[in-house]
Design an enzyme around this catalytic site. Structure first.
Site, PDB file in Angstrom:
ATOM      1  N   HIS A 134       0.812  -1.228   0.028  1.00 48.42           N
ATOM      2  CA  HIS A 134       0.043  -0.002   0.119  1.00 48.42           C
ATOM      3  C   HIS A 134       0.694   1.334  -0.077  1.00 48.42           C
ATOM      4  O   HIS A 134       1.351   1.366   0.917  1.00 48.42           O
ATOM      5  CB  HIS A 134      -0.961   0.057   1.334  1.00 48.42           C
ATOM      6  CG  HIS A 134      -1.853   1.299   1.305  1.00 48.42           C
ATOM      7  ND1 HIS A 134      -1.784   2.005   2.464  1.00 48.42           N
ATOM      8  CD2 HIS A 134      -2.744   1.621   0.693  1.00 48.42           C
ATOM      9  CE1 HIS A 134      -2.671   2.870   2.528  1.00 48.42           C
ATOM     10  NE2 HIS A 134      -3.364   2.743   1.190  1.00 48.42           N
ATOM     11  N   HIS A 159      -0.924  10.917  -2.369  1.00 39.93           N
ATOM     12  CA  HIS A 159      -2.327  10.312  -1.791  1.00 39.93           C
ATOM     13  C   HIS A 159      -2.822  11.812  -1.280  1.00 39.93           C
ATOM     14  O   HIS A 159      -4.186  11.818  -1.522  1.00 39.93           O
ATOM     15  CB  HIS A 159      -1.770   9.650  -0.551  1.00 39.93           C
ATOM     16  CG  HIS A 159      -3.060   9.285   0.246  1.00 39.93           C
ATOM     17  ND1 HIS A 159      -3.618  10.008   1.117  1.00 39.93           N
ATOM     18  CD2 HIS A 159      -4.032   8.293   0.141  1.00 39.93           C
ATOM     19  CE1 HIS A 159      -4.658   9.725   1.699  1.00 39.93           C
ATOM     20  NE2 HIS A 159      -5.028   8.439   0.956  1.00 39.93           N
TER      21      HIS A 159
HETATM   22  O1  G3P Z   1      -6.235   0.820  -2.170  1.00 41.59           O
HETATM   23  C1  G3P Z   1      -6.750   1.151  -0.934  1.00 41.59           C
HETATM   24  C2  G3P Z   1      -6.484   2.551  -0.215  1.00 41.59           C
HETATM   25  O2  G3P Z   1      -5.506   2.942  -0.753  1.00 41.59           O
HETATM   26  C3  G3P Z   1      -7.771   3.250   0.235  1.00 41.59           C
HETATM   27  O3  G3P Z   1      -7.335   4.296   0.629  1.00 41.59           O
HETATM   28  O4  G3P Z   1      -7.009   6.578   1.092  1.00 41.59           O
HETATM   29  O5  G3P Z   1      -4.988   4.814   1.513  1.00 41.59           O
HETATM   30  O6  G3P Z   1      -5.962   5.647  -0.725  1.00 41.59           O
HETATM   31  P1  G3P Z   1      -6.286   5.544   0.779  1.00 41.59           P
HETATM   32 MG    MG Z   2      -5.013   4.232  -1.977  1.00 39.93          MG
END
Ligand code: G3P
Ligand code: MG
Length: 250
Positions: free
Chosen positions: A15, A57
């Site tokens: 992630h 992000h």
């Molecule tokens: O792919 C899952 C995740 O990335 C969604 O939430 O806010 O971390 O982009 P965020």
């Molecule tokens: Mg994400």
């Protein structure tokens, strides 16, 4: 792109890259994910003020780079100079915010490209993402994902062969958080917030034929339980820990 069903372990998605050990959404985090042995990386992409798709992000550049400005209001000529690593750890000083195209070219892993836009019209983000995938020849390694159904529909219309995943969280509308909009959106995968991924829900989604990858799961015990429930992938900040846990089971 494997589904992980009935296999020794699910696909492990890093992630924002291996973001516990390296600054999120940077080439360093993606390279580390590759060294660790993750199957894929997840990254976030949005448009900056001059129209480039960057890997980032937050709406604001502040948390990770220290620059007081919004992504949507800052041109690439400024963003490219920012330090996206030093605030995480001095060892990563000089790490940059990548262009989506450079991130796609820099890894051999599967890439879950999360299209981040709160807007119905998305200002051309989806089209820019698809152009980057085309230019880098990475279509066979890319899974598009989004919380925004309009982006998923736009991607389907513009590049139907590229697989798509619906992201959803607890606060989403009923149709979204139960995965009920998936058929209308033509997605192959569901990416629920972990709290929504009950054993029953995961089994139901799998019966309907979707790949299922909950996020963000950093507890190896939970990851193993999700795999037992049928999850085909896990999105995690700590791919190393999860891979160790899955390896220890065999
Ligand atoms: O792919 C899952 C995740 O990335 C969604 O939430 O806010 O971390 O982009 P965020
Ligand atoms: Mg994400």
């Amino acid at each position: 792109m494997g589904t992980g069903t009935g296999t020794r372990r699910p696909l492990v998605w890093a992630h924002r890259g291996a973001s516990r050990q390296a600054p999120e959404n940077t080439i360093a985090a993606f390279a580390l994910a590759e060294r660790i042995g993750a199957d894929g990386i997840e990254l976030d992409t949005q448009l900056c003020a001059s129209g480039e798709a960057i890997v980032f992000h937050d709406e604001s550049l502040g948390r990770t780079t220290g620059f007081a400005g919004l992504v949507a209001e800052t041109p690439w000529s400024t963003i490219r100079e920012l330090d996206a690593g030093a605030r995480f750890d001095a060892r990563f000083a000089g790490e940059r915010v990548p262009l989506l195209e450079d991130a796609l070219a820099a890894t051999k892993l599967l890439v879950n490209v999360e299209i981040k836009s709160d807007r119905r019209d998305d200002r051309g983000l989806t089209a820019t993402v698809l152009a980057a995938v085309r230019r880098t020849g990475s279509a066979s390694r890319v899974l598009l994902s989004s919380f925004n159904p309009f982006c998923l529909l736009r991607a389907r219309a513009q590049e139907p062969s590229l697989p798509r995943a619906l992201l959803f969280e607890r606060d989403a509308t009923f149709l979204l958080r139960h995965g009920l909009s998936a058929p209308a959106l033509g997605v192959v995968a569901l990416h629920p917030e972990d709290g929504l991924a009950t054993d029953q829900a995961v089994a139901r989604w799998r019966r309907r034929g979707y790949a299922v990858s909950p996020w963000t799961v950093d507890d190896p015990v939970r990851a193993v339980a999700l795999h037992r429930a049928g999850a085909s992938g896990i999105i995690t900040n700590v791919p190393d820990r999860l891979l160790q846990a899955f390896a220890a089971r065999t």
